[in-house]
Scaffold this motif. Structure first.
Motif, mmCIF file in Angstrom:
data_model
loop_
_atom_site.group_PDB
_atom_site.id
_atom_site.type_symbol
_atom_site.label_atom_id
_atom_site.label_comp_id
_atom_site.label_asym_id
_atom_site.label_seq_id
_atom_site.Cartn_x
_atom_site.Cartn_y
_atom_site.Cartn_z
ATOM 1 N N VAL A 51 -17.603 -69.231 39.342
ATOM 2 C CA VAL A 51 -17.679 -68.593 38.026
ATOM 3 C C VAL A 51 -17.113 -69.576 37.003
ATOM 4 O O VAL A 51 -15.998 -70.081 37.176
ATOM 5 C CB VAL A 51 -16.883 -67.273 37.987
ATOM 6 C CG1 VAL A 51 -16.962 -66.656 36.585
ATOM 7 C CG2 VAL A 51 -17.418 -66.292 39.025
ATOM 8 N N ARG A 52 -17.880 -69.852 35.949
ATOM 9 C CA ARG A 52 -17.451 -70.816 34.929
ATOM 10 C C ARG A 52 -17.296 -70.126 33.575
ATOM 11 O O ARG A 52 -18.191 -69.396 33.129
ATOM 12 C CB ARG A 52 -18.464 -71.954 34.803
ATOM 13 C CG ARG A 52 -18.055 -73.029 33.798
ATOM 14 C CD ARG A 52 -18.937 -74.250 33.902
ATOM 15 N NE ARG A 52 -20.315 -73.992 33.472
ATOM 16 C CZ ARG A 52 -21.307 -74.880 33.592
ATOM 17 N NH1 ARG A 52 -21.072 -76.053 34.153
ATOM 18 N NH2 ARG A 52 -22.534 -74.577 33.181
ATOM 19 N N LEU A 53 -16.154 -70.359 32.935
ATOM 20 C CA LEU A 53 -15.876 -69.827 31.603
ATOM 21 C C LEU A 53 -15.837 -70.973 30.608
ATOM 22 O O LEU A 53 -15.314 -72.040 30.912
ATOM 23 C CB LEU A 53 -14.537 -69.086 31.586
ATOM 24 C CG LEU A 53 -14.341 -67.978 32.626
ATOM 25 C CD1 LEU A 53 -12.946 -67.379 32.495
ATOM 26 C CD2 LEU A 53 -15.407 -66.901 32.488
ATOM 27 N N THR A 54 -16.385 -70.732 29.419
ATOM 28 C CA THR A 54 -16.389 -71.748 28.365
ATOM 29 C C THR A 54 -15.743 -71.163 27.112
ATOM 30 O O THR A 54 -16.193 -70.134 26.597
ATOM 31 C CB THR A 54 -17.822 -72.212 28.043
ATOM 32 O OG1 THR A 54 -18.439 -72.691 29.244
ATOM 33 C CG2 THR A 54 -17.805 -73.315 26.998
ATOM 34 N N ALA A 55 -14.695 -71.812 26.617
ATOM 35 C CA ALA A 55 -13.997 -71.366 25.414
ATOM 36 C C ALA A 55 -14.775 -71.790 24.170
ATOM 37 O O ALA A 55 -15.636 -72.679 24.232
ATOM 38 C CB ALA A 55 -12.594 -71.963 25.381
ATOM 39 N N PRO A 56 -14.496 -71.163 23.019
ATOM 40 C CA PRO A 56 -15.196 -71.534 21.777
ATOM 41 C C PRO A 56 -15.074 -73.014 21.427
ATOM 42 O O PRO A 56 -15.970 -73.585 20.797
ATOM 43 C CB PRO A 56 -14.504 -70.661 20.722
ATOM 44 C CG PRO A 56 -14.046 -69.457 21.483
ATOM 45 C CD PRO A 56 -13.629 -69.986 22.826
ATOM 46 N N ASP A 57 -13.959 -73.658 21.841
ATOM 47 C CA ASP A 57 -13.786 -75.086 21.532
ATOM 48 C C ASP A 57 -14.439 -75.997 22.559
ATOM 49 O O ASP A 57 -14.308 -77.222 22.494
ATOM 50 C CB ASP A 57 -12.298 -75.429 21.406
ATOM 51 C CG ASP A 57 -11.537 -75.224 22.720
ATOM 52 O OD1 ASP A 57 -12.167 -74.815 23.719
ATOM 53 O OD2 ASP A 57 -10.312 -75.462 22.731
#
Length: 238
Positions: A51-57
C-alpha cells in the motif's frame, strides 16, 4: 534423479487503484480493510500487497501487508496492525474510510504460498496469522481442510487477529500471558508442535523475526527438515 519440491507458480500484479469498501476495527490497535482492486490479479494464499501513500508535497511511504482473503473472494482483505509512529499503518487505521481510494501493488510473493493441493503445517505468531487465515479460508472453499494443521501463538486471546475463526478451524492456540483451556500460560513449545508434524507436510511459519526464528528451531528440533520450512518475517518497516 532427485525429485524437486512442489513449487506452485505464483501470480503477480502491478500498481492498481483500490477502492475501500469496508473498514472495521476488530482489535483496539488494528484495522481490517476490504478493497475492491481495479483489474485485480487473482492472488494465492500467502501473498501480500504493498500500500503506497502520497502526501500533497509528493512525499511517499509504502508498506507491505499480507492478504487475509481467499483467492475466490472478489475483494482483497488486509489486516493492519497500528504501529506507534507508523506512517502508513496509522493513516490506514485512523483516517481511511469507505469510498477512499488507495494505491496498491500486488499480489506479490512466490515462496510463502499455498495452492490448496499439498498438506501443510501452519505456525503463526500475533499478526503473523493473517496469511495463514487466507490458507485456512482457501482450504475451506476447496473442501480440503484435512490438508492443514494449525498452531498459533499470542499474548492473550483478545489480542489474536481472527481468533474466533482460528478456533472454529480447530487451530491450537497458545497464549503466553494467560491460561487458555487446560493449558497454562506459556510460549509455544516443541511438545505443542510435535503432534502436528508428519513427513511430507510443508511448514509455513509467519510472525516477528524472533518468533519466526524460535518456531523454526522448534520444528527442526522435532525432525522437520529445514528445506520443508517456509518462513515469512515481519517488522515495523514492513
Amino acid at each position: 534423479m532427485t525429485e524437486l519440491p512442489h513449487r506452485p507458480t505464483a501470480p503477480s500484479g502491478g500498481w492498481r487503484t483500490a477502492t475501500v469498501t469496508d473498514v472495521r476495527h476488530p482489535l483496539e490497535d488494528a484495522v481490517q480493510l476490504r478493497l475492491d482492486v481495479a483489474d485485480r490479479v487473482r492472488h494465492m494464499a500467502g501473498q501480500h500487497y504493498v500500500v503506497r501513500l502520497t502526501a500533497p508535497d509528493g512525499y511517499r511511504a509504502q508498506r507491505s501487508y499480507s492478504v487475509a482473503s481467499a483467492p475466490e473472494d472478489p475483494l482483497v482483505e488486509l489486516f493492519v496492525e497500528r504501529l506507534f509512529e507508523g506512517e502508513v499503518s496509522t493513516f490506514l487505521a485512523d483516517v481511511v474510510e469507505p469510498g477512499d481510494r488507495l494505491e496498491v501493488r500486488g499480489p506479490i510473493g512466490g515462496w510463502f504460498v499455498w495452492d490448496g493441493a499439498m498438506p501443510a503445517l501452519l505456525v503463526g505468531g500475533g499478526t503473523g496469522v493473517v496469511p495463514l487465515v487466507a490458507m485456512l479460508r482457501t482450504a475451506r472453499e476447496l473442501g480440503r481442510t484435512d490438508l492443514l494443521r494449525t498452531a498459533v501463538s499470542t499474548r492473550t486471546l483478545a489480542e489474536l487477529p481472527y481468533a474466533d475463526e482460528l478456533l472454529r478451524a480447530g487451530a491450537l492456540v497458545v497464549t503466553s500471558r494467560e491460561p487458555h483451556g487446560a493449558r497454562p500460560a506459556g510460549r509455544l513449545t516443541a511438545a505443542d508442535l510435535a503432534p502436528l508434524v508428519e513427513p511430507g507436510r510443508t511448514a509455513y511459519v509467519c510472525g516477528s523475526a524472533s518468533f519466526a526464528e524460535a518456531a523454526s528451531q522448534l520444528l527442526v528440533g522435532i525432525g522437520v527438515p529445514a528445506p520443508d520450512i517456509r518462513v515469512e518475517r515481519f517488522g515495523p518497516s514492513g
